[in-house]
Enzyme design. Structure first.
Site, mmCIF file in Angstrom:
data_model
loop_
_atom_site.group_PDB
_atom_site.id
_atom_site.type_symbol
_atom_site.label_atom_id
_atom_site.label_comp_id
_atom_site.label_asym_id
_atom_site.label_seq_id
_atom_site.Cartn_x
_atom_site.Cartn_y
_atom_site.Cartn_z
ATOM 1 N N GLY A 7 10.838 33.718 44.413
ATOM 2 C CA GLY A 7 11.328 34.824 43.585
ATOM 3 C C GLY A 7 10.335 34.967 42.444
ATOM 4 O O GLY A 7 10.385 34.226 41.461
ATOM 5 N N ALA A 10 10.129 38.748 37.033
ATOM 6 C CA ALA A 10 9.743 38.509 35.648
ATOM 7 C C ALA A 10 9.598 37.008 35.362
ATOM 8 O O ALA A 10 8.551 36.544 34.897
ATOM 9 C CB ALA A 10 10.798 39.128 34.728
ATOM 10 N N GLY A 12 9.863 34.273 37.528
ATOM 11 C CA GLY A 12 9.073 33.507 38.489
ATOM 12 C C GLY A 12 7.586 33.660 38.209
ATOM 13 O O GLY A 12 6.822 32.687 38.278
ATOM 14 N N ASN A 103 20.345 32.406 36.233
ATOM 15 C CA ASN A 103 21.582 32.550 35.462
ATOM 16 C C ASN A 103 22.753 32.636 36.430
ATOM 17 O O ASN A 103 22.581 33.022 37.583
ATOM 18 C CB ASN A 103 21.548 33.849 34.655
ATOM 19 C CG ASN A 103 20.747 33.713 33.370
ATOM 20 O OD1 ASN A 103 20.600 32.621 32.833
ATOM 21 N ND2 ASN A 103 20.243 34.825 32.878
ATOM 22 N N LYS A 185 26.063 29.303 28.933
ATOM 23 C CA LYS A 185 25.188 30.478 29.009
ATOM 24 C C LYS A 185 25.858 31.576 29.847
ATOM 25 O O LYS A 185 25.804 32.761 29.491
ATOM 26 C CB LYS A 185 23.816 30.106 29.583
ATOM 27 C CG LYS A 185 22.866 31.299 29.474
ATOM 28 C CD LYS A 185 21.416 30.996 29.786
ATOM 29 C CE LYS A 185 20.567 32.237 29.502
ATOM 30 N NZ LYS A 185 19.370 32.301 30.295
ATOM 31 N N ASN A 193 26.714 40.935 28.717
ATOM 32 C CA ASN A 193 26.050 41.750 29.746
ATOM 33 C C ASN A 193 26.940 42.878 30.248
ATOM 34 O O ASN A 193 26.553 44.043 30.225
ATOM 35 C CB ASN A 193 25.633 40.871 30.931
ATOM 36 C CG ASN A 193 24.274 40.248 30.718
ATOM 37 O OD1 ASN A 193 23.259 40.836 31.049
ATOM 38 N ND2 ASN A 193 24.235 39.060 30.144
HETATM 39 P P1 NAD Z 1 13.577 40.052 38.469
HETATM 40 O O1 NAD Z 1 14.500 41.170 38.780
HETATM 41 O O2 NAD Z 1 12.413 40.334 37.609
HETATM 42 O O3 NAD Z 1 13.015 39.442 39.832
HETATM 43 C C1 NAD Z 1 13.913 39.036 40.824
HETATM 44 C C2 NAD Z 1 13.506 39.600 42.161
HETATM 45 O O4 NAD Z 1 13.637 41.025 42.157
HETATM 46 C C3 NAD Z 1 12.068 39.335 42.546
HETATM 47 O O5 NAD Z 1 12.115 38.898 43.865
HETATM 48 C C4 NAD Z 1 11.368 40.660 42.390
HETATM 49 O O6 NAD Z 1 10.294 40.846 43.218
HETATM 50 C C5 NAD Z 1 12.448 41.619 42.724
HETATM 51 N N1 NAD Z 1 12.259 42.914 42.068
HETATM 52 C C6 NAD Z 1 12.137 43.143 40.745
HETATM 53 N N2 NAD Z 1 11.919 44.459 40.510
HETATM 54 C C7 NAD Z 1 11.917 45.077 41.724
HETATM 55 C C8 NAD Z 1 11.750 46.415 42.157
HETATM 56 N N3 NAD Z 1 11.534 47.422 41.286
HETATM 57 N N4 NAD Z 1 11.797 46.678 43.487
HETATM 58 C C9 NAD Z 1 12.016 45.703 44.370
HETATM 59 N N5 NAD Z 1 12.190 44.392 44.031
HETATM 60 C C10 NAD Z 1 12.137 44.092 42.717
HETATM 61 O O7 NAD Z 1 14.484 38.852 37.916
HETATM 62 P P2 NAD Z 1 14.218 37.873 36.690
HETATM 63 O O8 NAD Z 1 14.430 38.621 35.432
HETATM 64 O O9 NAD Z 1 12.954 37.127 36.920
HETATM 65 O O10 NAD Z 1 15.455 36.894 36.854
HETATM 66 C C11 NAD Z 1 15.498 35.810 37.795
HETATM 67 C C12 NAD Z 1 16.658 34.906 37.393
HETATM 68 O O11 NAD Z 1 16.397 34.360 36.097
HETATM 69 C C13 NAD Z 1 18.002 35.644 37.272
HETATM 70 O O12 NAD Z 1 19.047 34.802 37.638
HETATM 71 C C14 NAD Z 1 18.078 35.972 35.782
HETATM 72 O O13 NAD Z 1 19.410 36.160 35.334
HETATM 73 C C15 NAD Z 1 17.449 34.699 35.202
HETATM 74 N N6 NAD Z 1 16.861 34.836 33.866
HETATM 75 C C16 NAD Z 1 16.091 35.926 33.536
HETATM 76 C C17 NAD Z 1 15.531 36.000 32.266
HETATM 77 C C18 NAD Z 1 14.599 37.136 31.877
HETATM 78 O O14 NAD Z 1 14.215 37.219 30.697
HETATM 79 N N7 NAD Z 1 14.168 37.991 32.760
HETATM 80 C C19 NAD Z 1 15.774 34.979 31.339
HETATM 81 C C20 NAD Z 1 16.547 33.877 31.722
HETATM 82 C C21 NAD Z 1 17.075 33.821 33.000
#
Ligand code: NAD
Length: 309
Positions: A7, A10, A12, A103, A185, A193
């Protein structure tokens, strides 16, 4: 260490970048073809302190990943976790350690369908990050994380994982009770949210509403009742205080929570079933009434129906 980040959105991408910079052999896995193709072609664009930096980092679609890593860090969205684990099952080796930093609630049960309990490590992180578009991530602020082993015999291994994360300046600490931190959290996310998403407001605006205290108290009380069933005891007053601190514009007040960003701003599905929806589901299983979380879950799903065609 050979590390796979499963994953590569953002968070990852952020963790992958930081762990690679500190000398680990990192590869990313993601299902989003456009993102994978752009990173393979042009590199991953890292935006930090108004500077742009393109880095080379291997990234694969799940079906293309073949190497078995020593450590897997899970960073899908909650609703993608199970299908992702299924699709990368072949790279989860007998000794591969799996760290979950998503999360939400209920993930350890899902992971245990694919991974031996002794190799599962749970965590919670306050790092943040933003995906600007395919292949482009913006690193925001600083953060930390806590992690813990699920199997009591694996404490030393959890501490070694902490060390690897700290070598990448990820500020990891070994937790004596990560499950409590995960619930705290999830509870704060469960308050802010869904409400800010339904009301289409930022955290400060929510805090200024006449009924905000009543609303948050009811939601937190329901979280606490379900947590008690797992012998997890949330301090309701402390969580209310933590939520109220976020209203300050110098804290998180000006921000729209991630669920608002996903659903209202980008018309993407939310993690509601693993936050308020988890409380609602467990309420039914334990015969505990959870009307506030039931309604929030239904309202968010209804908004998904309206906005995602
Ligand atoms: P994200 O949405 O950025 O990424 C998750 C997945 O969605 C990835 O596989 C990505 O490729 C895909 N994706 C994102 N945008 C896309 C699009 N436009 N089209 C198709 N696929 C798309 O998720 P994240 O923010 O990295 O969150 C991952 C986990 O971490 C979640 O459980 C989140 O709650 C948690 N988290 C996030 C943050 C943060 O600041 N972003 C902070 C703490 C915890």
């Amino acid at each position: 260490m050979k590390i796979a980040i499963i994953g590569a959105g953002a968070m990852g991408s952020r963790f992958g970048y930081m762990l690679q910079q500190s000398g680990n052999d990192v590869f990313l896995v993601d299902t989003w073809k456009e993102h994978v193709n752009i990173i393979n072609k042009n590199g991953l664009l890292i935006e930090e302190n108004n500077k742009l930096n393109s880095i080379k980092i291997p990234i694969f679609l799940p079906e293309e990943a073949i190497e078995i890593p020593e450590l897997i860090i899970l960073f899908t969205k909650s609703m993608g976790l199970k299908s992702m684990l299924k699709s990368i099952n072949k790279i989860i080796g007998k000794n591969t350690k799996v760290l979950c930093l998503l999360n939400g609630l209920g993930h350890s049960e899902t992971i245990s369908e694919f991974v031996d309990m002794k190799n599962i490590f749970m965590g919670v992180t306050l790092w943040t990050s933003e995906l600007i578009g395919p292949g482009h991530v913006k690193l925001t602020g600083s953060g930390n994380l806590e992690i813990q082993n699920l199997d009591p015999t694996m404490e030393d291994t959890a501490k070694k994982i902490c060390q690897t994360l700290n070598n990448a300046n990820l500020n990891a600490v070994y937790s004596k009770n990560v499950v409590l931190s995960i619930w705290k959290k999830a509870c704060i996310n469960g308050v802010l949210n869904s409400t800010c998403t339904i009301l289409d407001c930022n955290i400060e605006e929510f805090g200024q509403l006449k009924n905000s205290k009543k609303i948050i108290t009811k939601i937190i009380q329901e979280f606490s009742q379900i947590a008690n069933k797992y012998n997890i005891f949330l301090n309701i007053d402390e969580i209310i205080k933590n939520v109220e601190q976020t209203y300050d514009p110098n804290e998180a007040g000006e921000h729209f929570p991630s669920m608002h960003q996903d659903l209202i701003q980008n018309h993407r599905l939310t993690e509601i079933d693993y936050i308020n929806g988890y409380i609602s589901k467990k309420g039914k299983e334990f015969d505990i009434s959870t009307p506030y979380n039931d309604l929030l879950t239904m309202l968010i799903h209804s908004k998904e129906e309206l906005l995602i065609k």
